[in-house]
Design a protein around this motif. Sequence first.
Motif, PDB file in Angstrom:
ATOM      1  N   GLN A 109       0.832  -1.197   0.000  1.00  0.00           N
ATOM      2  CA  GLN A 109       0.000   0.000   0.000  1.00  0.00           C
ATOM      3  C   GLN A 109       0.867   1.248   0.000  1.00  0.00           C
ATOM      4  N   PRO A 110       0.336   2.378  -0.448  1.00  0.00           N
ATOM      5  CA  PRO A 110       1.109   3.614  -0.517  1.00  0.00           C
ATOM      6  C   PRO A 110       0.982   4.427   0.774  1.00  0.00           C
ATOM      7  N   THR A 111       1.894   5.358   0.949  1.00  0.00           N
ATOM      8  CA  THR A 111       1.774   6.345   2.030  1.00  0.00           C
ATOM      9  C   THR A 111       0.683   7.350   1.661  1.00  0.00           C
ATOM     10  N   ILE A 112      -0.143   7.731   2.662  1.00  0.00           N
ATOM     11  CA  ILE A 112      -1.147   8.780   2.436  1.00  0.00           C
ATOM     12  C   ILE A 112      -1.092   9.776   3.601  1.00  0.00           C
ATOM     13  N   TRP A 113      -0.873  11.042   3.289  1.00  0.00           N
ATOM     14  CA  TRP A 113      -0.932  12.133   4.259  1.00  0.00           C
ATOM     15  C   TRP A 113      -2.024  13.109   3.823  1.00  0.00           C
ATOM     16  N   ASN A 114      -2.736  13.679   4.806  1.00  0.00           N
ATOM     17  CA  ASN A 114      -3.742  14.694   4.536  1.00  0.00           C
ATOM     18  C   ASN A 114      -3.358  15.993   5.237  1.00  0.00           C
ATOM     19  N   VAL A 115      -3.400  17.075   4.468  1.00  0.00           N
ATOM     20  CA  VAL A 115      -3.116  18.412   5.025  1.00  0.00           C
ATOM     21  C   VAL A 115      -4.424  19.191   4.948  1.00  0.00           C
ATOM     22  N   SER A 116      -4.973  19.584   6.099  1.00  0.00           N
ATOM     23  CA  SER A 116      -6.296  20.214   6.133  1.00  0.00           C
ATOM     24  C   SER A 116      -6.239  21.613   6.733  1.00  0.00           C
ATOM     25  N   GLY A 117      -7.359  22.364   6.584  1.00  0.00           N
ATOM     26  CA  GLY A 117      -7.449  23.712   7.154  1.00  0.00           C
ATOM     27  C   GLY A 117      -7.388  24.807   6.108  1.00  0.00           C
ATOM     28  N   PHE A 118      -7.329  24.464   4.829  1.00  0.00           N
ATOM     29  CA  PHE A 118      -7.282  25.484   3.769  1.00  0.00           C
ATOM     30  C   PHE A 118      -8.689  26.025   3.511  1.00  0.00           C
ATOM     31  N   THR A 119      -8.759  27.318   3.230  1.00  0.00           N
ATOM     32  CA  THR A 119     -10.069  27.944   2.986  1.00  0.00           C
ATOM     33  C   THR A 119     -10.423  27.966   1.502  1.00  0.00           C
ATOM     34  N   THR A 120      -9.421  27.746   0.641  1.00  0.00           N
ATOM     35  CA  THR A 120      -9.707  27.671  -0.803  1.00  0.00           C
ATOM     36  C   THR A 120      -8.897  26.531  -1.403  1.00  0.00           C
TER      37      THR A 120
END
Length: 434
Positions: A109-120
């Motif tokens: 399986q691949p690595t998955i990172w999520n970066v959140s908090g963007f307004t656009t």
Amino acid sequence: MAVSSTSSSSSRAGSSLDVAGIVSGLMEAENVPVNKLDARISRSTVKITALGQIKSQLSALKASLIELQTPANFSKQAAKISNASVASAEITAAATAASYQMEVSSLAQPTIWNVSGFTTAADAQAWYDDAAQAAVKTSADATVFLSNTGQYVLSLKSKTTGTAAAFSLTDNTVAAGITKTQYQAAQNATFKLNGVEFTRASNTVSDAITGITLNLATTTALATPVTLTVSNDSVSARPKLDALVKAYNDLYSLFKSQTASSMDASSRGVLNSDFGVASMMRQVLTGLMLPMTNLTGGALAGQTDLSAMGLKLLDSGNLAVDDTLLAAASSTLQTRLAAGVRIGYSSSTTSDLASQIGDMILSGGVIQDRIASEQSTQSDLNKRKTALQDKLIAVQARYTAQYASLDALLFKLQGTSDSLKSALDGLTNSQKNN
């Protein structure tokens, strides 16, 4: 089309000549060369049709030879997994029959990172495109999701599976209000075949078993292996041999009918004495009589003639499958066909009969050249016919004018004669009365 006079307009009441009939008779003689050209054009058309039929039969014979020379046609390979939800398998000719116990403990399986908090979405994409994320951009693909109104998440996923393709955002800086979370860590696929453990970066594995590609789909329960069965059953050669026999006999039958010799022109074959067609048939028969070889043209041990394929050339010239010969050759023939053979292989040309037939029917080959030559001859004959017809139109016009003029002259002379006779009759009567 022959030129003729069909109108009586050149004749009239009182005419002494049948101009239309005379011109028609003269044109029948003038049309003899055109009629001869028509006959030659007709014979040429029949030849082209016959050559086209031979070309078609040669193509069928070539196809039947290729079928016999294709190893995959004589073995039925299959790979089956007892639990299809665990994995699937693809097979090639290199696979051998066997059975394996397979356990899958983990999937790649691949690595998955999520970066959140963007307004656009633009802000999320800009963070990914920033030079500070150059290493991440090389390793991961990005997708921007709208999770809630006004809330955008940048999801980063490794371009490939396996630990070697892993990446991390642990040391990457984010602005206030932006969070980064690892959703999934990279992982290799781990599985066993007959107790031998394998680790691979992908769930598609083609280097564990020769000729087999495994597509891992899920893990197996602990100590509960599934069974991978590879089978390689032989397929009877008889249908392919029957097809070869039919293709050859159809060609030979057509050849005999089209080249038949006879003192009677009506029963003589249209391709009688055609050197190119005769040469083709000799080459085909010679090729069939050559020893069968392996795929590279190398010699095979034991019988290699027609009998080694269960075939027999009859006194009639036809080919036949001989059941006795086929039964005797069956086991050896099956092995040879599964490994690959070449029929009619010539060391001087390094080509087999199928290739030679292909050359015959392509441009520059003996049959295609005969067709092209006959088409060229027919074209020349049609041109000559057209030129002759144009000439005969002028000839017909001249004849019509000449005989119409003669008819007019004779009509005028007849009128003069009648007038003279009337005058003489009047003079004679006058003298009698006196």
